[in-house]
Each structure stands twice: as C-alpha cells, then as structure tokens.
Design a protein around this motif. Sequence first.
Motif, mmCIF file in Angstrom:
data_model
loop_
_atom_site.group_PDB
_atom_site.id
_atom_site.type_symbol
_atom_site.label_atom_id
_atom_site.label_comp_id
_atom_site.label_asym_id
_atom_site.label_seq_id
_atom_site.Cartn_x
_atom_site.Cartn_y
_atom_site.Cartn_z
ATOM 1 N N MET A 1 22.672 -7.984 -54.838
ATOM 2 C CA MET A 1 22.286 -9.126 -55.649
ATOM 3 C C MET A 1 20.762 -9.168 -55.752
ATOM 4 O O MET A 1 20.055 -9.044 -54.762
ATOM 5 N N THR A 2 20.262 -9.335 -56.955
ATOM 6 C CA THR A 2 18.834 -9.422 -57.181
ATOM 7 C C THR A 2 18.448 -10.887 -57.344
ATOM 8 O O THR A 2 19.064 -11.611 -58.125
ATOM 9 N N SER A 3 17.413 -11.310 -56.616
ATOM 10 C CA SER A 3 17.015 -12.722 -56.589
ATOM 11 C C SER A 3 15.616 -12.930 -57.148
ATOM 12 O O SER A 3 14.768 -12.053 -57.055
ATOM 13 N N ALA A 4 15.409 -14.131 -57.668
ATOM 14 C CA ALA A 4 14.078 -14.565 -58.082
ATOM 15 C C ALA A 4 13.781 -15.905 -57.425
ATOM 16 O O ALA A 4 14.639 -16.796 -57.403
ATOM 17 N N LEU A 5 12.585 -16.037 -56.879
ATOM 18 C CA LEU A 5 12.092 -17.316 -56.384
ATOM 19 C C LEU A 5 11.399 -17.988 -57.550
ATOM 20 O O LEU A 5 10.467 -17.423 -58.144
ATOM 21 N N ILE A 6 11.853 -19.180 -57.893
ATOM 22 C CA ILE A 6 11.274 -19.944 -59.001
ATOM 23 C C ILE A 6 10.652 -21.203 -58.423
ATOM 24 O O ILE A 6 11.358 -22.071 -57.886
ATOM 25 N N LEU A 7 9.331 -21.296 -58.504
ATOM 26 C CA LEU A 7 8.595 -22.467 -58.030
ATOM 27 C C LEU A 7 8.295 -23.353 -59.230
ATOM 28 O O LEU A 7 7.625 -22.930 -60.175
ATOM 29 N N ILE A 8 8.796 -24.566 -59.174
ATOM 30 C CA ILE A 8 8.779 -25.474 -60.310
ATOM 31 C C ILE A 8 7.738 -26.576 -60.118
ATOM 32 O O ILE A 8 7.791 -27.331 -59.136
ATOM 33 N N ASP A 9 6.788 -26.643 -61.029
ATOM 34 C CA ASP A 9 5.862 -27.773 -61.161
ATOM 35 C C ASP A 9 5.080 -28.103 -59.882
ATOM 36 O O ASP A 9 4.899 -29.273 -59.549
ATOM 37 N N VAL A 10 4.592 -27.101 -59.205
ATOM 38 C CA VAL A 10 3.796 -27.316 -57.991
ATOM 39 C C VAL A 10 2.360 -27.591 -58.451
ATOM 40 O O VAL A 10 1.472 -26.753 -58.331
ATOM 41 N N GLN A 11 2.166 -28.789 -58.992
ATOM 42 C CA GLN A 11 0.926 -29.144 -59.679
ATOM 43 C C GLN A 11 0.200 -30.314 -59.029
ATOM 44 O O GLN A 11 0.817 -31.203 -58.432
ATOM 45 N N ARG A 12 -1.110 -30.315 -59.199
ATOM 46 C CA ARG A 12 -1.976 -31.338 -58.608
ATOM 47 C C ARG A 12 -1.677 -32.749 -59.126
ATOM 48 O O ARG A 12 -1.910 -33.719 -58.423
ATOM 49 N N GLY A 13 -1.162 -32.840 -60.329
ATOM 50 C CA GLY A 13 -0.857 -34.160 -60.899
ATOM 51 C C GLY A 13 0.126 -34.953 -60.067
ATOM 52 O O GLY A 13 0.152 -36.187 -60.129
ATOM 53 N N PHE A 14 0.931 -34.268 -59.276
ATOM 54 C CA PHE A 14 1.901 -34.965 -58.427
ATOM 55 C C PHE A 14 1.251 -35.576 -57.193
ATOM 56 O O PHE A 14 1.927 -36.241 -56.411
ATOM 57 N N ASP A 15 -0.064 -35.381 -57.033
ATOM 58 C CA ASP A 15 -0.805 -36.057 -55.966
ATOM 59 C C ASP A 15 -1.325 -37.412 -56.428
ATOM 60 O O ASP A 15 -1.929 -38.143 -55.650
ATOM 61 N N ASN A 16 -1.093 -37.764 -57.681
ATOM 62 C CA ASN A 16 -1.581 -39.020 -58.254
ATOM 63 C C ASN A 16 -0.876 -40.203 -57.596
ATOM 64 O O ASN A 16 0.357 -40.289 -57.627
ATOM 65 N N PRO A 17 -1.645 -41.136 -57.012
ATOM 66 C CA PRO A 17 -1.042 -42.282 -56.316
ATOM 67 C C PRO A 17 -0.183 -43.177 -57.224
ATOM 68 O O PRO A 17 0.674 -43.902 -56.733
ATOM 69 N N VAL A 18 -0.382 -43.114 -58.532
ATOM 70 C CA VAL A 18 0.403 -43.931 -59.444
ATOM 71 C C VAL A 18 1.896 -43.587 -59.354
ATOM 72 O O VAL A 18 2.749 -44.413 -59.684
ATOM 73 N N LEU A 19 2.232 -42.406 -58.864
ATOM 74 C CA LEU A 19 3.630 -41.985 -58.751
ATOM 75 C C LEU A 19 4.346 -42.647 -57.582
ATOM 76 O O LEU A 19 5.565 -42.608 -57.504
ATOM 77 N N GLY A 20 3.587 -43.248 -56.675
ATOM 78 C CA GLY A 20 4.198 -43.962 -55.557
ATOM 79 C C GLY A 20 4.458 -43.078 -54.362
ATOM 80 O O GLY A 20 4.059 -41.913 -54.316
ATOM 81 N N PRO A 21 5.182 -43.641 -53.384
ATOM 82 C CA PRO A 21 5.461 -42.912 -52.145
ATOM 83 C C PRO A 21 6.355 -41.691 -52.368
ATOM 84 O O PRO A 21 7.328 -41.752 -53.110
ATOM 85 N N ARG A 22 5.993 -40.604 -51.714
ATOM 86 C CA ARG A 22 6.778 -39.372 -51.781
ATOM 87 C C ARG A 22 7.438 -39.121 -50.436
ATOM 88 O O ARG A 22 7.084 -39.730 -49.432
ATOM 89 N N ASN A 23 8.363 -38.201 -50.425
ATOM 90 C CA ASN A 23 8.966 -37.778 -49.165
ATOM 91 C C ASN A 23 8.453 -36.385 -48.814
ATOM 92 O O ASN A 23 7.649 -35.800 -49.546
#
Length: 173
Positions: A1-23
């Motif tokens: 089986m051939t696999s691909a690692l797909i990293l989705i939306d690992v972006q700085r914008g998700f550090d914006n406090p307006v998004l609220g508490p993260r886990n």
Amino acid sequence: MTSALILIDVQRGFDNPVLGPRNNPDAEANIAALLGAWTGTLVLVRHDSVEPGSPLEPGTEGNTFKPVLDGVVPHLLFGKKVHSAFHGEVDLHAWLTGRGITEIVLAGIQTNMCVETTARLGHNLGYRVKVVLDATYTFDLGDLTADQLAQATATNLAGGRFAQIVSTKDVTG
C-alpha cells in the motif's frame, strides 16, 4: 500500500485569538514528529479564504504556514477555498491515483472542519484513510468545547468507517 501524508491548513492564521480557545496544544509538536519520521509522499494544503478579513486571507501573514513547516519541501503544495482538500487548485484525487497512492494519512487544522471533510471525501473516493487525531486541533464552537468537537469527529469518522483514528506514535512507530 502506498501512502501520502496530507497536512491540512497548518497556517499562522489559526493563531488568531478571535477564533477562541483551542484544544491539543501538542498538535504542532506531533506534526513535527510526523514530518521527522515520514519517508513517503508529502502533501501540504493551504486554505486561501475568500472571506474578507479572514485570518487566512491570501497575501496576509495568517495565510502563511506555521513555523513547524519551515524548510519542509513537499511533493505537492496547493491552495483551496473550501473545506475538502479534494476540491482545491489541484485535482488531488487524480494526482494521488496517478502515483498509485491508496492510503491517505491526515493531520492539521481544524479537526472537525477541513480534516474531517477531507477524510469523509477521501473515503468516498476509495482511499484507506487515517486521521492522526493528536496532530490536529480545533476551537470551541457554540456550546461545545474543542475537545468535545474533536471527540465527536473521531467518533463520527471511526463509527461511520470513514477513517481509522490513530496517534502520532501509531504512525511514527
């Protein structure tokens, strides 16, 4: 089986406090561990929001990748404007099948949004899907905490047989 690692939306914008508490404050460290151990195909996906003022708006610092991806050279990098990585600037399904990839391993942001949507569609397209839950995170939404949303995503994906829920250790050995 051939696999691909797909990293989705690992972006700085998700550090914006307006998004609220993260886990999951360990998500970035787990993404780094995945990158350190991964020897197969690597795909980076970036959310290019069309919503004015979005923390992920193209041309802003928030649209750039987080430092955990500094120096990473993927086999494929592309943007998308919707939740699923299968509906982006590149025909991801054609690209993956053209390389004989039958399994996708997903991590990134947000667990219950773009990661979950990509997992569901990937399964529908015939891929074996693994979601590295401890290498994702999300935010509180409505009356639910980010942890509750992540658990609901894991339950929905596994219970519906859309994806196998795994840990970073499961993938890195």
